[in-house]
Design a protein around this motif. Structure first.
Motif, PDB file in Angstrom:
ATOM      1  N   ASP A   1       0.741  -1.129  -0.100  1.00 24.43           N
ATOM      2  CA  ASP A   1      -0.095  -0.009  -0.148  1.00 24.43           C
ATOM      3  C   ASP A   1       0.962   1.331   0.084  1.00 24.43           C
ATOM      4  OD1 ASP A   1      -2.246  -1.663  -0.013  1.00 24.43           O
ATOM      5  OD2 ASP A   1      -2.292  -1.537   2.485  1.00 24.43           O
ATOM      6  N   LEU A   2       2.126   1.056   0.150  1.00 18.62           N
ATOM      7  CA  LEU A   2       2.908   2.185   0.012  1.00 18.62           C
ATOM      8  C   LEU A   2       2.839   3.423  -1.094  1.00 18.62           C
ATOM      9  CD1 LEU A   2       5.343   3.982   1.443  1.00 18.62           C
ATOM     10  CD2 LEU A   2       7.057   2.485   0.479  1.00 18.62           C
ATOM     11  N   HIS A   3       3.096   2.635  -2.325  1.00 16.89           N
ATOM     12  CA  HIS A   3       2.959   3.414  -3.586  1.00 16.89           C
ATOM     13  C   HIS A   3       1.633   3.436  -4.106  1.00 16.89           C
ATOM     14  CE1 HIS A   3       7.134   1.618  -3.067  1.00 16.89           C
ATOM     15  NE2 HIS A   3       7.477   2.864  -3.769  1.00 16.89           N
ATOM     16  N   ARG A   4       1.500   4.566  -4.906  1.00 20.72           N
ATOM     17  CA  ARG A   4       0.132   4.911  -5.535  1.00 20.72           C
ATOM     18  C   ARG A   4       0.021   4.784  -6.962  1.00 20.72           C
ATOM     19  NH1 ARG A   4      -0.869   9.795  -6.025  1.00 20.72           N
ATOM     20  NH2 ARG A   4      -3.146   9.639  -5.767  1.00 20.72           N
ATOM     21  N   LEU A   5      -1.080   4.422  -7.817  1.00 24.73           N
ATOM     22  CA  LEU A   5      -1.106   4.720  -9.049  1.00 24.73           C
ATOM     23  C   LEU A   5      -1.487   5.972  -9.280  1.00 24.73           C
ATOM     24  CD1 LEU A   5      -3.694   1.427  -9.846  1.00 24.73           C
ATOM     25  CD2 LEU A   5      -1.089   1.654 -10.344  1.00 24.73           C
ATOM     26  N   PRO A   6      -1.134   6.495 -10.615  1.00 30.55           N
ATOM     27  CA  PRO A   6      -1.162   7.866 -10.872  1.00 30.55           C
ATOM     28  C   PRO A   6      -2.336   8.353 -10.782  1.00 30.55           C
ATOM     29  CG  PRO A   6      -0.860   6.520 -12.822  1.00 30.55           C
ATOM     30  CD  PRO A   6      -0.858   5.649 -11.930  1.00 30.55           C
ATOM     31  N   GLY A   7      -3.694   7.975 -11.285  1.00 33.53           N
ATOM     32  CA  GLY A   7      -4.836   8.636 -11.211  1.00 33.53           C
ATOM     33  C   GLY A   7      -4.798  10.035 -11.880  1.00 33.53           C
ATOM     34  N   ASP A   8      -5.230  11.345 -11.392  1.00 37.16           N
ATOM     35  CA  ASP A   8      -4.933  12.481 -11.930  1.00 37.16           C
ATOM     36  C   ASP A   8      -3.956  13.219 -10.968  1.00 37.16           C
ATOM     37  OD1 ASP A   8      -6.629  12.879  -9.666  1.00 37.16           O
ATOM     38  OD2 ASP A   8      -8.231  13.608 -10.551  1.00 37.16           O
ATOM     39  N   THR A   9      -3.227  12.415 -10.002  1.00 34.13           N
ATOM     40  CA  THR A   9      -2.300  13.200  -9.112  1.00 34.13           C
ATOM     41  C   THR A   9      -1.237  12.533  -9.159  1.00 34.13           C
ATOM     42  OG1 THR A   9      -3.108  11.924  -7.376  1.00 34.13           O
ATOM     43  CG2 THR A   9      -3.992  14.251  -7.611  1.00 34.13           C
ATOM     44  N   PRO A  10      -0.522  12.292 -10.430  1.00 32.52           N
ATOM     45  CA  PRO A  10       0.862  11.608 -10.520  1.00 32.52           C
ATOM     46  C   PRO A  10       2.127  11.911  -9.772  1.00 32.52           C
ATOM     47  CG  PRO A  10       0.245  12.639 -12.637  1.00 32.52           C
ATOM     48  CD  PRO A  10      -0.843  13.062 -11.751  1.00 32.52           C
ATOM     49  N   GLU A  11       2.065  13.237  -9.385  1.00 36.09           N
ATOM     50  CA  GLU A  11       3.074  13.680  -8.692  1.00 36.09           C
ATOM     51  C   GLU A  11       3.220  13.193  -7.293  1.00 36.09           C
ATOM     52  OE1 GLU A  11      -0.613  16.292  -7.520  1.00 36.09           O
ATOM     53  OE2 GLU A  11       0.165  15.297  -9.275  1.00 36.09           O
ATOM     54  N   ARG A  12       2.397  12.572  -6.637  1.00 36.59           N
ATOM     55  CA  ARG A  12       2.306  11.913  -5.464  1.00 36.59           C
ATOM     56  C   ARG A  12       2.675  10.511  -5.672  1.00 36.59           C
ATOM     57  NH1 ARG A  12      -1.638  12.113  -0.933  1.00 36.59           N
ATOM     58  NH2 ARG A  12       0.267  11.264   0.243  1.00 36.59           N
ATOM     59  N   ASP A  13       4.052   9.978  -5.347  1.00 37.02           N
ATOM     60  CA  ASP A  13       4.387   8.512  -5.729  1.00 37.02           C
ATOM     61  C   ASP A  13       3.791   7.623  -4.521  1.00 37.02           C
ATOM     62  OD1 ASP A  13       5.943   9.272  -7.853  1.00 37.02           O
ATOM     63  OD2 ASP A  13       7.590   9.603  -6.882  1.00 37.02           O
ATOM     64  N   THR A  14       3.833   8.125  -3.312  1.00 33.90           N
ATOM     65  CA  THR A  14       3.492   7.273  -2.188  1.00 33.90           C
ATOM     66  C   THR A  14       2.375   7.785  -1.338  1.00 33.90           C
ATOM     67  OG1 THR A  14       4.835   8.224  -0.558  1.00 33.90           O
ATOM     68  CG2 THR A  14       5.913   6.604  -2.294  1.00 33.90           C
ATOM     69  N   VAL A  15       2.052   7.293  -0.260  1.00 32.77           N
ATOM     70  CA  VAL A  15       1.014   7.405   0.635  1.00 32.77           C
ATOM     71  C   VAL A  15       1.619   8.291   1.736  1.00 32.77           C
ATOM     72  CG1 VAL A  15      -0.675   5.725   0.025  1.00 32.77           C
ATOM     73  CG2 VAL A  15       1.054   5.512   1.809  1.00 32.77           C
ATOM     74  N   LEU A  16       2.883   8.377   1.825  1.00 32.66           N
ATOM     75  CA  LEU A  16       3.499   9.333   2.941  1.00 32.66           C
ATOM     76  C   LEU A  16       3.179  10.642   2.813  1.00 32.66           C
ATOM     77  CD1 LEU A  16       7.298   7.642   2.753  1.00 32.66           C
ATOM     78  CD2 LEU A  16       5.522   7.100   4.070  1.00 32.66           C
ATOM     79  N   GLU A  17       3.033  11.086   3.924  1.00 36.49           N
ATOM     80  CA  GLU A  17       2.777  12.658   4.067  1.00 36.49           C
ATOM     81  C   GLU A  17       4.207  13.374   4.145  1.00 36.49           C
ATOM     82  OE1 GLU A  17      -0.083  13.927   3.914  1.00 36.49           O
ATOM     83  OE2 GLU A  17      -1.183  12.109   4.042  1.00 36.49           O
ATOM     84  N   HIS A  18       4.042  14.628   3.855  1.00 38.20           N
ATOM     85  CA  HIS A  18       5.526  15.395   4.037  1.00 38.20           C
ATOM     86  C   HIS A  18       5.918  15.617   5.244  1.00 38.20           C
ATOM     87  CE1 HIS A  18       8.264  18.419   2.587  1.00 38.20           C
ATOM     88  NE2 HIS A  18       8.090  19.226   3.642  1.00 38.20           N
ATOM     89  N   GLY A  19       7.248  15.091   5.255  1.00 37.48           N
ATOM     90  CA  GLY A  19       7.963  14.852   6.750  1.00 37.48           C
ATOM     91  C   GLY A  19       7.937  13.565   7.217  1.00 37.48           C
ATOM     92  N   GLU A  20       7.400  12.595   6.505  1.00 38.63           N
ATOM     93  CA  GLU A  20       7.371  11.237   7.113  1.00 38.63           C
ATOM     94  C   GLU A  20       8.565  10.510   6.505  1.00 38.63           C
ATOM     95  OE1 GLU A  20       3.183   9.346   8.487  1.00 38.63           O
ATOM     96  OE2 GLU A  20       3.303   9.442   6.244  1.00 38.63           O
ATOM     97  N   LEU A  21       9.265   9.900   7.336  1.00 41.34           N
ATOM     98  CA  LEU A  21      10.511   9.350   7.075  1.00 41.34           C
ATOM     99  C   LEU A  21      10.487   7.802   7.245  1.00 41.34           C
ATOM    100  CD1 LEU A  21      13.514   9.392   6.427  1.00 41.34           C
ATOM    101  CD2 LEU A  21      13.883   9.681   8.744  1.00 41.34           C
ATOM    102  N   ILE A  22      10.734   7.072   6.254  1.00 36.25           N
ATOM    103  CA  ILE A  22      10.847   5.434   6.476  1.00 36.25           C
ATOM    104  C   ILE A  22      12.090   5.354   7.404  1.00 36.25           C
ATOM    105  CG2 ILE A  22      11.352   3.351   5.379  1.00 36.25           C
ATOM    106  CD1 ILE A  22       9.755   4.393   2.984  1.00 36.25           C
ATOM    107  N   THR A  23      11.903   4.459   8.334  1.00 38.51           N
ATOM    108  CA  THR A  23      12.977   4.141   9.460  1.00 38.51           C
ATOM    109  C   THR A  23      13.093   2.524   9.490  1.00 38.51           C
ATOM    110  OG1 THR A  23      11.227   3.758  11.179  1.00 38.51           O
ATOM    111  CG2 THR A  23      12.151   6.105  11.286  1.00 38.51           C
ATOM    112  N   GLY A  24      12.567   1.847   8.777  1.00 35.85           N
ATOM    113  CA  GLY A  24      12.555   0.353   8.632  1.00 35.85           C
ATOM    114  C   GLY A  24      11.868  -0.385   7.990  1.00 35.85           C
ATOM    115  N   PHE A  25      11.987  -1.746   7.916  1.00 40.12           N
ATOM    116  CA  PHE A  25      11.059  -2.821   7.249  1.00 40.12           C
ATOM    117  C   PHE A  25      11.195  -4.001   7.858  1.00 40.12           C
ATOM    118  CE2 PHE A  25      13.255  -0.173   4.050  1.00 40.12           C
ATOM    119  CZ  PHE A  25      12.037   0.343   3.222  1.00 40.12           C
ATOM    120  N   THR A  26       9.830  -4.859   8.200  1.00 40.89           N
ATOM    121  CA  THR A  26       9.685  -5.950   8.564  1.00 40.89           C
ATOM    122  C   THR A  26       9.293  -7.118   7.766  1.00 40.89           C
ATOM    123  OG1 THR A  26       9.276  -5.198  10.995  1.00 40.89           O
ATOM    124  CG2 THR A  26       8.845  -7.377  10.509  1.00 40.89           C
ATOM    125  N   LEU A  27      10.288  -8.142   7.602  1.00 42.65           N
ATOM    126  CA  LEU A  27       9.642  -9.229   6.660  1.00 42.65           C
ATOM    127  C   LEU A  27       8.974 -10.410   7.501  1.00 42.65           C
ATOM    128  CD1 LEU A  27      12.676  -9.479   4.394  1.00 42.65           C
ATOM    129  CD2 LEU A  27      10.600  -8.127   3.926  1.00 42.65           C
TER     130      LEU A  27
END
Length: 335
Positions: free
Chosen positions: A191-217
């Motif tokens: 769910d992290l990445h977005r399809l373009p729709g009519d707002t292709p400038e937004r690659d992901t669902v992250l808000e401005h200022g949000e930082l990825i800190t890690g991943f769990t598998l």
């Protein structure tokens, strides 16, 4: 290159605050994508916030069987890690198929999935591009489309996501740990990445200022019997025309569970849920593999273009998926 302010905070909270406070601020990890865009004029931030050393470089196996790795881990270190190679070979293979050894030594786990498209028009600031300049149009439509999407595209954007690592993480049901001004949260990688729709400038669902800190598998029998296959124009240092990340478990002659994701075909790593539904519980064989590929690609749409277009991607994706599934169900898993 536009002049910008530079900050090197000491903590995740300071980094998040520094970017959140400035609308045109960006995070800098390994810099393997951002620096190119700074030079090209694609990225024109007022502030660059270096998070090198701020996010974790740890890779650890937890008691519940999951694997955690921090956003600061270098791609080369992640690919070489014994637990990754043995338990998640699809991820190690995807990492090693990307870029070059020198770039993998710089690129970070947190930055790699956030790299932006390599569409020629996105990187050429003299051409209209709604991803770069919202509402300006998509120069790729009717232009050079060979590298572009066959799934999930829109009139606003037909570009593809370039990351190999991201395709593997989508197939592995990874979870993304994120820190922002409102605290911490987890996101399913799918769910992290977005399809373009009519707002292709937004690659992901992250808000401005949000930082990825890690991943769990998660731990799963399908993750050990997994593989990544990348079809490209040359043997190295090239982006995928089509790629497949897949993992399967076998029980009593049938496919017990399965995970599949496609790369090079959409604006985001494409989780192949239609193919998975066909495969789950079925006896492995060419007919079922082809049926799975056909189900996933039923909605694929080719683009015409001055370079011959990308219709070839549809049969290429079908053949590649069938080949990966064939190999995974007839060979012993990596150990």
């Amino acid at each position: 290159m536009k002049t910008f302010a530079f900050a090197k905070p000491a903590t995740v909270a300071e980094a998040v605050g520094a970017v959140a406070a400035e609308p045109d601020a960006v995070f800098l990890g390994g810099g393997t994508n951002l620096v190119d865009h700074l030079k090209l004029g694609v990225a024109r931030p007022d502030r660059v916030v270096d998070v090198t050393g701020v996010t974790s470089g740890e890779i650890r196996e937890d008691e519940d069987g999951t694997l955690f790795f921090g956003a600061g881990v270098r791609n080369s270190d992640l690919a070489a890690n014994t637990a990754v190679r043995e338990r998640y070979p699809v991820l190690a293979e995807a990492l090693l198929s990307g870029a070059s050894a020198q770039l993998r030594n710089m690129a970070t786990a947190g930055g790699n999935p956030l790299q932006r498209t390599r569409c020629l028009y996105f990187q050429d600031v003299t051409t209209p591009c709604s991803k770069r300049a919202p509402g300006s149009g998509c120069s790729a439509i009717g232009g050079a489309t060979r590298q572009h999407a066959i799934l999930g595209a829109s009139e606003a954007c037909v570009a593809t996501h370039p990351s190999d690592m991201a395709v593997a993480l989508a197939a592995l049901d990874a979870r993304v740990h994120v820190a922002g001004t409102g605290g911490e949260r987890e996101i399913a990688f799918e769910d992290l990445h977005r399809l373009p729709g009519d707002t292709p400038e937004r690659d992901t669902v992250l808000e401005h200022g949000e930082l990825i800190t890690g991943f769990t598998l998660p731990a799963g029998p399908w993750s050990r019997r997994s593989a990544y296959r990348k079809v490209r124009d040359r043997a190295s240092y090239a982006f995928a025309l089509v790629s497949v990340a897949a993992g399967v478990s076998l029980a009593d002659g049938k496919i017990g569970d399965v995970r599949v994701a496609l790369g090079g075909v959409a604006h985001k790593p494409w989780r192949a849920t239609e193919a998975e539904a066909v495969l789950r519980g079925a006896r492995p064989g060419e007919d079922v593999f082809r049926a799975a590929a056909d189900a996933e690609l039923a909605g694929a749409r080719a683009l015409e273009g001055v370079d011959g277009g990308n219709a070839f991607k549809i049969p290429l994706a079908r053949r590649t998926l069938v080949a990966v599934l064939r190999d995974l169900t007839t060979e012993e898993p990596n150990r």
